[in-house]
Design a protein around this motif. Sequence first.
Motif, PDB file in Angstrom:
ATOM      1  N   GLU A  91      22.735 176.846 -11.359  1.00  0.00           N
ATOM      2  CA  GLU A  91      22.854 177.508 -10.060  1.00  0.00           C
ATOM      3  C   GLU A  91      21.792 178.592  -9.894  1.00  0.00           C
ATOM      4  OE1 GLU A  91      26.905 178.867  -9.987  1.00  0.00           O
ATOM      5  OE2 GLU A  91      27.684 176.852  -9.548  1.00  0.00           O
ATOM      6  N   GLN A  92      21.512 179.311 -10.974  1.00  0.00           N
ATOM      7  CA  GLN A  92      20.513 180.373 -10.913  1.00  0.00           C
ATOM      8  C   GLN A  92      19.116 179.804 -10.662  1.00  0.00           C
ATOM      9  OE1 GLN A  92      21.220 183.715 -10.878  1.00  0.00           O
ATOM     10  NE2 GLN A  92      19.084 183.828 -10.245  1.00  0.00           N
ATOM     11  N   GLU A  94      18.425 177.044  -9.052  1.00  0.00           N
ATOM     12  CA  GLU A  94      18.405 176.652  -7.642  1.00  0.00           C
ATOM     13  C   GLU A  94      18.243 177.872  -6.736  1.00  0.00           C
ATOM     14  OE1 GLU A  94      21.289 174.377  -4.431  1.00  0.00           O
ATOM     15  OE2 GLU A  94      21.579 173.990  -6.564  1.00  0.00           O
ATOM     16  N   GLN A  95      18.978 178.939  -7.032  1.00  0.00           N
ATOM     17  CA  GLN A  95      18.873 180.167  -6.235  1.00  0.00           C
ATOM     18  C   GLN A  95      17.480 180.775  -6.333  1.00  0.00           C
ATOM     19  OE1 GLN A  95      22.000 182.790  -7.516  1.00  0.00           O
ATOM     20  NE2 GLN A  95      23.632 181.453  -6.751  1.00  0.00           N
ATOM     21  N   ASP A  96      16.891 180.728  -7.543  1.00  0.00           N
ATOM     22  CA  ASP A  96      15.530 181.260  -7.724  1.00  0.00           C
ATOM     23  C   ASP A  96      14.546 180.542  -6.804  1.00  0.00           C
ATOM     24  OD1 ASP A  96      16.424 182.990  -9.680  1.00  0.00           O
ATOM     25  OD2 ASP A  96      15.486 181.917 -11.353  1.00  0.00           O
ATOM     26  N   LYS A  98      15.185 178.837  -4.046  1.00  0.00           N
ATOM     27  CA  LYS A  98      15.494 179.132  -2.644  1.00  0.00           C
ATOM     28  C   LYS A  98      14.996 180.510  -2.241  1.00  0.00           C
ATOM     29  CE  LYS A  98      19.506 176.132  -2.072  1.00  0.00           C
ATOM     30  NZ  LYS A  98      20.972 176.070  -1.895  1.00  0.00           N
ATOM     31  N   ALA A  99      15.080 181.471  -3.151  1.00  0.00           N
ATOM     32  CA  ALA A  99      14.659 182.849  -2.862  1.00  0.00           C
ATOM     33  C   ALA A  99      13.166 183.071  -3.115  1.00  0.00           C
ATOM     34  CB  ALA A  99      15.478 183.825  -3.705  1.00  0.00           C
TER      35      ALA A  99
END
Length: 126
Positions: A91-92, A94-96, A98-99
């Motif tokens: 999840e991290q 993926e978040q990285d 996206k951000a």
Amino acid sequence: MQRRTFIHLSAYTAIALTLPIIDGCGLNSTDKILSQPLFFSRLVDFKTITETGLAYRKLFPVEDNQAALNQLLLGNNASNDKKMIQKQLDEQVEQDFKAGKTVTAKGWVLSVTEARQCALYSIINT
């Protein structure tokens, strides 16, 4: 060698090779999960992971130690549940992306989380 001895030795070898490695030997399971950039490792070999990790460590010398990387990767998660840790890392990553939290190391564009995993891998395996 007698046929019976050969069969016994072959069976023992097969059993020994299929048994999981004892947790007390080598890396603990949390270190192993933290140091394996799952998606990136499907694209490249472990030599490339090590080289990428070394490049990241040169870019960010403050993070060039196992304790710091473990803390950054685990965050507030104190769980020893392998599946939970792997899910959090996925999840991290993926978040990285996206951000826009990416870094270029050794020519690879990675999420910061993946790059830290490579760095940890390079520390543990060199």
